[in-house]
Design a protein around this motif. Structure first.
Motif, PDB file in Angstrom:
ATOM      1  N   ILE A 557     -24.203 -28.711 -26.397  1.00 56.31           N
ATOM      2  CA  ILE A 557     -22.742 -28.457 -26.539  1.00 56.31           C
ATOM      3  C   ILE A 557     -22.066 -29.195 -27.380  1.00 56.31           C
ATOM      4  O   ILE A 557     -21.038 -29.038 -27.935  1.00 56.31           O
ATOM      5  CB  ILE A 557     -21.785 -28.184 -25.276  1.00 56.31           C
ATOM      6  CG1 ILE A 557     -22.119 -29.578 -24.595  1.00 56.31           C
ATOM      7  CG2 ILE A 557     -22.350 -27.226 -24.451  1.00 56.31           C
ATOM      8  CD1 ILE A 557     -21.246 -29.898 -23.195  1.00 56.31           C
ATOM      9  N   SER A 558     -22.520 -30.302 -27.695  1.00 55.78           N
ATOM     10  CA  SER A 558     -21.781 -31.227 -28.670  1.00 55.78           C
ATOM     11  C   SER A 558     -22.313 -31.481 -30.043  1.00 55.78           C
ATOM     12  O   SER A 558     -23.382 -31.541 -30.289  1.00 55.78           O
ATOM     13  CB  SER A 558     -21.491 -32.531 -27.868  1.00 55.78           C
ATOM     14  OG  SER A 558     -22.756 -33.263 -27.750  1.00 55.78           O
ATOM     15  N   PRO A 559     -21.471 -31.742 -31.100  1.00 57.25           N
ATOM     16  CA  PRO A 559     -22.036 -31.758 -32.523  1.00 57.25           C
ATOM     17  C   PRO A 559     -22.855 -32.987 -32.850  1.00 57.25           C
ATOM     18  O   PRO A 559     -22.380 -34.133 -32.250  1.00 57.25           O
ATOM     19  CB  PRO A 559     -20.840 -31.520 -33.285  1.00 57.25           C
ATOM     20  CG  PRO A 559     -19.797 -32.084 -32.284  1.00 57.25           C
ATOM     21  CD  PRO A 559     -19.969 -31.769 -30.998  1.00 57.25           C
ATOM     22  N   LYS A 560     -23.934 -32.913 -33.357  1.00 55.18           N
ATOM     23  CA  LYS A 560     -24.433 -34.281 -33.850  1.00 55.18           C
ATOM     24  C   LYS A 560     -23.844 -34.921 -34.805  1.00 55.18           C
ATOM     25  O   LYS A 560     -23.186 -34.386 -35.742  1.00 55.18           O
ATOM     26  CB  LYS A 560     -25.685 -33.654 -34.357  1.00 55.18           C
ATOM     27  CG  LYS A 560     -27.039 -33.299 -33.123  1.00 55.18           C
ATOM     28  CD  LYS A 560     -28.459 -33.398 -33.891  1.00 55.18           C
ATOM     29  CE  LYS A 560     -29.203 -32.609 -32.851  1.00 55.18           C
ATOM     30  NZ  LYS A 560     -29.188 -31.326 -32.874  1.00 55.18           N
ATOM     31  N   VAL A 561     -24.006 -36.171 -34.913  1.00 56.15           N
ATOM     32  CA  VAL A 561     -23.204 -37.036 -36.014  1.00 56.15           C
ATOM     33  C   VAL A 561     -23.666 -36.534 -37.233  1.00 56.15           C
ATOM     34  O   VAL A 561     -22.844 -36.749 -38.346  1.00 56.15           O
ATOM     35  CB  VAL A 561     -23.543 -38.676 -35.911  1.00 56.15           C
ATOM     36  CG1 VAL A 561     -22.820 -39.421 -36.791  1.00 56.15           C
ATOM     37  CG2 VAL A 561     -23.395 -39.016 -34.411  1.00 56.15           C
ATOM     38  N   THR A 562     -24.924 -36.106 -37.670  1.00 59.00           N
ATOM     39  CA  THR A 562     -25.357 -35.662 -38.993  1.00 59.00           C
ATOM     40  C   THR A 562     -24.914 -34.184 -39.221  1.00 59.00           C
ATOM     41  O   THR A 562     -25.195 -33.838 -40.162  1.00 59.00           O
ATOM     42  CB  THR A 562     -26.915 -35.529 -38.815  1.00 59.00           C
ATOM     43  OG1 THR A 562     -27.396 -35.105 -37.812  1.00 59.00           O
ATOM     44  CG2 THR A 562     -27.481 -37.039 -39.022  1.00 59.00           C
ATOM     45  N   ASP A 563     -24.330 -33.694 -38.274  1.00 55.93           N
ATOM     46  CA  ASP A 563     -23.856 -32.351 -38.463  1.00 55.93           C
ATOM     47  C   ASP A 563     -22.626 -32.246 -39.354  1.00 55.93           C
ATOM     48  O   ASP A 563     -21.733 -32.952 -38.921  1.00 55.93           O
ATOM     49  CB  ASP A 563     -23.756 -31.536 -37.160  1.00 55.93           C
ATOM     50  CG  ASP A 563     -23.395 -30.030 -37.415  1.00 55.93           C
ATOM     51  OD1 ASP A 563     -22.806 -29.561 -38.303  1.00 55.93           O
ATOM     52  OD2 ASP A 563     -23.204 -29.311 -36.251  1.00 55.93           O
ATOM     53  N   PRO A 564     -22.486 -31.617 -40.348  1.00 61.14           N
ATOM     54  CA  PRO A 564     -21.031 -31.678 -41.188  1.00 61.14           C
ATOM     55  C   PRO A 564     -20.066 -31.434 -40.516  1.00 61.14           C
ATOM     56  O   PRO A 564     -18.994 -31.899 -40.806  1.00 61.14           O
ATOM     57  CB  PRO A 564     -21.448 -30.736 -42.282  1.00 61.14           C
ATOM     58  CG  PRO A 564     -22.796 -30.339 -42.217  1.00 61.14           C
ATOM     59  CD  PRO A 564     -23.407 -30.840 -41.125  1.00 61.14           C
ATOM     60  N   VAL A 570     -13.936 -35.569 -36.088  1.00 61.01           N
ATOM     61  CA  VAL A 570     -13.308 -36.808 -36.407  1.00 61.01           C
ATOM     62  C   VAL A 570     -12.042 -36.526 -37.186  1.00 61.01           C
ATOM     63  O   VAL A 570     -11.104 -37.083 -36.455  1.00 61.01           O
ATOM     64  CB  VAL A 570     -14.447 -37.474 -37.355  1.00 61.01           C
ATOM     65  CG1 VAL A 570     -13.593 -39.005 -37.660  1.00 61.01           C
ATOM     66  CG2 VAL A 570     -15.706 -37.699 -36.698  1.00 61.01           C
ATOM     67  N   PHE A 571     -11.903 -35.556 -38.058  1.00 53.50           N
ATOM     68  CA  PHE A 571     -10.501 -35.321 -38.695  1.00 53.50           C
ATOM     69  C   PHE A 571      -9.327 -34.861 -37.607  1.00 53.50           C
ATOM     70  O   PHE A 571      -8.252 -35.365 -37.505  1.00 53.50           O
ATOM     71  CB  PHE A 571     -10.633 -34.416 -39.958  1.00 53.50           C
ATOM     72  CG  PHE A 571      -9.188 -34.164 -40.417  1.00 53.50           C
ATOM     73  CD1 PHE A 571      -8.603 -35.197 -41.028  1.00 53.50           C
ATOM     74  CD2 PHE A 571      -8.691 -32.811 -40.248  1.00 53.50           C
ATOM     75  CE1 PHE A 571      -7.168 -34.762 -41.709  1.00 53.50           C
ATOM     76  CE2 PHE A 571      -7.333 -32.837 -40.590  1.00 53.50           C
ATOM     77  CZ  PHE A 571      -6.675 -33.598 -41.495  1.00 53.50           C
ATOM     78  N   LEU A 572      -9.922 -33.979 -36.793  1.00 57.30           N
ATOM     79  CA  LEU A 572      -8.866 -33.508 -35.799  1.00 57.30           C
ATOM     80  C   LEU A 572      -8.568 -34.369 -34.979  1.00 57.30           C
ATOM     81  O   LEU A 572      -7.318 -34.533 -34.607  1.00 57.30           O
ATOM     82  CB  LEU A 572      -9.501 -32.332 -35.243  1.00 57.30           C
ATOM     83  CG  LEU A 572      -9.566 -30.877 -36.105  1.00 57.30           C
ATOM     84  CD1 LEU A 572     -10.393 -29.963 -35.540  1.00 57.30           C
ATOM     85  CD2 LEU A 572      -8.188 -30.266 -36.483  1.00 57.30           C
ATOM     86  N   SER A 687     -21.072 -38.236 -29.537  1.00 58.75           N
ATOM     87  CA  SER A 687     -20.054 -37.594 -29.512  1.00 58.75           C
ATOM     88  C   SER A 687     -19.225 -37.653 -27.772  1.00 58.75           C
ATOM     89  O   SER A 687     -18.397 -37.838 -27.351  1.00 58.75           O
ATOM     90  CB  SER A 687     -19.656 -35.935 -29.940  1.00 58.75           C
ATOM     91  OG  SER A 687     -20.958 -35.382 -29.894  1.00 58.75           O
ATOM     92  N   GLN A 688     -20.510 -37.330 -27.005  1.00 62.81           N
ATOM     93  CA  GLN A 688     -20.209 -37.301 -25.728  1.00 62.81           C
ATOM     94  C   GLN A 688     -20.052 -38.989 -25.246  1.00 62.81           C
ATOM     95  O   GLN A 688     -19.155 -38.917 -24.124  1.00 62.81           O
ATOM     96  CB  GLN A 688     -21.606 -36.746 -25.041  1.00 62.81           C
ATOM     97  CG  GLN A 688     -21.452 -35.192 -24.986  1.00 62.81           C
ATOM     98  CD  GLN A 688     -22.765 -34.880 -24.332  1.00 62.81           C
ATOM     99  OE1 GLN A 688     -23.815 -34.896 -25.296  1.00 62.81           O
ATOM    100  NE2 GLN A 688     -23.059 -34.229 -23.135  1.00 62.81           N
ATOM    101  N   LEU A 689     -20.921 -39.573 -25.619  1.00 65.54           N
ATOM    102  CA  LEU A 689     -20.805 -41.127 -25.233  1.00 65.54           C
ATOM    103  C   LEU A 689     -19.071 -41.513 -25.790  1.00 65.54           C
ATOM    104  O   LEU A 689     -18.585 -42.361 -24.797  1.00 65.54           O
ATOM    105  CB  LEU A 689     -21.847 -41.903 -25.909  1.00 65.54           C
ATOM    106  CG  LEU A 689     -22.079 -43.206 -25.329  1.00 65.54           C
ATOM    107  CD1 LEU A 689     -22.431 -43.051 -23.807  1.00 65.54           C
ATOM    108  CD2 LEU A 689     -23.131 -43.830 -26.041  1.00 65.54           C
ATOM    109  N   PHE A 690     -18.707 -41.194 -26.729  1.00 69.82           N
ATOM    110  CA  PHE A 690     -17.455 -41.680 -27.398  1.00 69.82           C
ATOM    111  C   PHE A 690     -16.281 -41.020 -26.467  1.00 69.82           C
ATOM    112  O   PHE A 690     -15.507 -41.787 -25.845  1.00 69.82           O
ATOM    113  CB  PHE A 690     -17.285 -41.034 -28.619  1.00 69.82           C
ATOM    114  CG  PHE A 690     -15.813 -41.232 -29.395  1.00 69.82           C
ATOM    115  CD1 PHE A 690     -15.491 -42.529 -29.720  1.00 69.82           C
ATOM    116  CD2 PHE A 690     -14.984 -40.376 -29.134  1.00 69.82           C
ATOM    117  CE1 PHE A 690     -14.143 -42.901 -30.191  1.00 69.82           C
ATOM    118  CE2 PHE A 690     -13.570 -40.445 -29.626  1.00 69.82           C
ATOM    119  CZ  PHE A 690     -13.213 -41.678 -30.105  1.00 69.82           C
TER     120      PHE A 690
END
Ligand SMILES: O=c1ccn([C@@H]2O[C@H](COP(=O)(O)OP(=O)(O)O[C@H]3O[C@H](CO)[C@@H](O)[C@H](O)[C@H]3O)[C@@H](O)[C@H]2O)c(=O)[nH]1
Ligand SMILES: [Mn+2]
Length: 738
Positions: A557-564, A570-572, A687-690
């Protein structure tokens, strides 16, 4: 003396805030990003083949839709902010032109709202730098308590010394308690008070305080009142069988009448009137709004001043020139004639350095008020509000006829307060059946139907075409108390949230009725506030779902860091937080604590308000206005001053917060373990860990309160154990879904 400004005699100025253009640009950019996020969600839901990804995609879409709505409406406060300044020194020197002012002070319970506090507020308001004969203070006592009446009688006597003392020495702190505890005031040579005079007035104050406190402690005035006339004032308590705060006739006592009462040096005193409206168990009394409407009517029969100031009993005046600042708007011929209200911000003095509970409410009270002032003006905040009396009786262009006509805002009072005719009428309009079959509370006066009568009344008055202005002088006009325990803070927010829901789920819904009746942007501001409780939806989802997935090693369910798309997230996140910090305009710690409290409220006050609201609507329970206690426990005060969270009581509010704390810590530790053991890559779990780490950071005081602390303010073990069990249960129930 204030310096005269080179402003050519203007009474007030306004200017746009410098950040306006940045805010507008940012809003557009952010809005486009939100659009992109929605598209991303949509695309994910449509294309994903796994059930877990589809379901969680829908849940996140829901969370983000709510966030998007709240974020967008919140920007409206930031697009037209203005700052105002007043120049009371430019008011006409002819005081006979000043309108009369009726001050309303509400109190409801002598044990939660100690009468010495009420007395301090009343004295500070009576001591305004305002033509004395034009000033009247009315105290509404919903506690129907002889202890409060006794305290006010004492205050009336003390005022005869206190008022001339303040005026002679040009004292600024006119609430005696504030004056005697303020170090600067006790540098008496500087304010020109001789030690003997200071000792004398201090002695008088202390004797009065002691008498009041003794009476409150004993719960009876017996032995403290010997004067026959004074005793007569208390007769109603003895002569009414079955007298309780919820069941008694109207009590009106004129404690000071300006025309006949003189102070120590022979000058006039302001009027001081005690009112305890009639209460019957069978008749709804509409809490504070009901009390204020009785004051509107009773004051109409006695003084009928064109200006009205409403004040909570714990909000004392901190600046004797405040009414003159309000006049800078009301007396300005250039001001809109539809000005109904000048709102001063309530400032809370008991808040600790880091504002642990976000109790300053900086955003709604200061920032958003400046923002709404650029539209139709700030919301009414219950206290510190100067109203044009006329605004309660119809739109700026139409009058609601009143019965009897003696209480209409146009009626001129020309009889003594003590005359039998006036008193009979005052008693009659203070009765609880007076409003039956009238427009009081629906079309006129303070409006009923919401536990946030202030918000509701301000909103409804603006719907009729009135406007308000925000007056925020450097020296706070009013100072008041705010809750110092977490439970009280969350409970207060629950009450406000139920009140907000009352407004949104009514025929005057700001998003339907409001947008058609006023500037739609202003209506969206009201809509934003009334929907505060729905913050709980995204906060609950983001506090539990990604974390539970992490514990179950599910990352679909969560975006990978490498996914654009990751950069959009991050911006939001950063955009919202950094902008919020810049806008907040206080220290980093205060801002952090405020955002933490937003999460805590979203996990507890808001969902509990939603549940209680639904229960009430289904007729399963009823709620009321539970008055916030203003009594300070010394140990709690100490912990509060040291910025330590006060849990202490086994409150249901703490359960969801503790559950979130446990789940986030669990997820964070599990994620770290997986990372260290190289079972998962950082790219996948980041993203989940963050989110879990961010949760842990926010919940830090909870872990301390659950595990480390030994003091009385720690988390009760019952709550810790119960929440741990429930967190485990949530894990068990949901784990099969991942
Ligand atoms: O039946 C009631 C209940 C309350 N009050 C008075 O209302 C005031 C506010 O009550 P409090 O318990 O202090 O509530 P808060 O949540 O701190 O008050 C804020 O929120 C209220 C509801 O929105 C506003 O009315 C207040 O002005 C605002 O300061 C106090 O002076 C009470 O004495 C009454 O007169 N009658
Ligand atoms: Mn209060």
């Amino acid at each position: 003396m204030e310096k005269v400004q080179p402003n050519g005699g203007v009474l007030h100025t306004k200017s746009a805030m410098s950040r306006t253009w940045f805010n507008r640009l940012f809003a557009v950019t952010y809005l486009i990003s939100i659009g992109a996020l929605m598209y991303h969600h949509y695309h994910n839901i449509v294309t994903s083949t796994r059930r877990v990804a589809k379901t969680s995609g829908i849940i996140f879409l829901l969370a983000d839709l709510v966030l998007a709505f709240m974020w967008t409406t919140r920007q409206i406060f930031r697009l037209w902010p203005i700052r105002r300044q007043v120049f009371p020194e430019n008011l006409t020197a002819d005081e006979s032109e000043y309108p009369a002012l009726d001050v309303f002070v509400c109190t409801a319970d002598p044990y939660k709202e100690p009468p010495t506090g009420v007395v301090n507020t009343v004295l500070s308001l009576m001591a305004y730098d305002y033509p004395t004969e034009k000033l009247s203070v009315y105290v509404s006592d919903d506690g129907g308590s002889q202890l409060t009446l006794f305290a006010l009688m004492e205050a009336a006597e003390f005022a005869k010394h206190w008022l001339p003392f303040c005026k002679k020495h040009n004292i600024i702190d006119r609430a005696p308690e504030a004056f005697f505890t303020s170090q600067t005031n006790l540098c008496f040579p500087e304010i020109g008070v001789a030690t003997a005079q200071l000792d004398q007035i201090k002695g008088m104050y202390e004797r009065m305080e002691m008498r009041i406190n003794n009476v409150v402690e004993r719960g009876s005035i017996d032995g403290y009142v010997t004067d026959e006339e004074a005793l007569r004032a208390f007769a109603v308590w003895h002569n009414t069988p079955g007298f309780t705060p919820q069941n008694h006739p109207t009590i009106i006592q004129i404690l000071l009448e300006s025309a006949s009462e003189k102070e120590q040096f022979g000058h006039e005193m302001p009027n001081l009137v005690y009112v305890s409206r009639e209460k019957r168990k069978s008749i709804l009394h509409n809490y504070k709004a009901g009390a204020l409407n009785v004051l509107l009517r009773v004051s109409a029969t006695l003084t009928n001043a064109p200006l009205v100031l409403t004040q909570d009993c714990d909000m004392f005046s901190n600046d004797p020139k405040t009414p003159l600042r309000a006049l800078c708007y009301f007396m300005d011929p250039k001001m809109d004639s539809n000005l109904a209200l000048v709102q001063f911000p309530p400032i809370f003095h008991g808040i600790n350095e880091d504002d642990t509970y976000g109790a300053e409410f900086r955003e709604p009270i200061i920032n958003n008020s400046c923002g709404m002032d650029g539209l139709l003006g700030p919301t009414y905040m219950g206290s510190g509000a100067f109203f044009r009396r006329r605004a309660f009786f119809g739109s700026p262009v139409s009058n609601i006829p009143l019965q009897p006509s003696d209480i209409s805002p146009h009626h001129i009072v020309n009889k003594s307060m003590h005359s039998a005719e006036v008193m009979t009428l005052a008693q009659q309009v203070g009765g609880c059946s007076f409003e039956v079959q009238t427009k009081w509370g629906s079309e006129m006066g303070f409006r009923y139907g919401s536990l946030v009568e202030d918000f509701n009344t301000g909103y409804r008055i603006q719907c009729q075409g009135w406007r308000s202005v925000f007056c925020n002088p450097k020296r706070p006009a009013f100072l008041g108390g705010s809750p110092i325990t977490l439970h009280d803070t969350l409970n207060q927010m629950k009450r406000w949230s139920i009140g907000n829901l009352d407004v949104i789920i009514s025929k005057y819904n700001p998003l339907l009725f409001g947008v058609l009746s006023m500037n739609p942007l202003q209506a969206f501001c009201y809509g934003h506030y009334s929907l505060w409780p729905i913050w709980s939806i995204p906060v609950i989802i983001y506090s539990f779902l990604p974390q539970l997935a992490l514990i179950n090693s599910s990352h679909a369910i969560s975006p990978k860091v490498t996914d654009p798309w990751f950069f959009l997230y991050v911006f939001l996140f950063l955009g919202s937080y950094v902008h919020d910090y810049i806008e907040y305009g206080s220290t980093a710690k205060r801002w952090w604590n405020n955002q933490r409290m937003w999460m805590m409220r979203s996990l507890s006050s808001f969902p509990l308000a939603l549940i209680e609201y639904i229960q009430e609507r289904c007729g399963l329970s009823s709620f009321g206005f539970s008055v916030t206690s203003k009594v300070l426990d010394s140990e709690q005060s100490k912990r509060n001053a040291n910025c330590i969270f006060e849990f202490g009581v086994p409150s249901p509010f703490f359960v969801p917060i503790s559950m979130a704390a446990i789940i986030n810590l669990w997820a964070f530790l599990h994620g770290m373990k997986q990372l260290i053991m190289r079972n998962e890559s950082l790219e996948v779990v980041f993203s989940q860990l963050f989110l879990a780490g961010f949760g842990v950071l926010n919940c830090w005081p909870l872990y301390e309160a659950m595990v480390v602390r030994k003091d009385k303010g720690k988390m009760p073990s019952k709550i810790t154990l119960g929440s741990t069990f429930l967190a485990w249960l949530v894990y068990l129930v949901t784990s099969s879904a991942f």
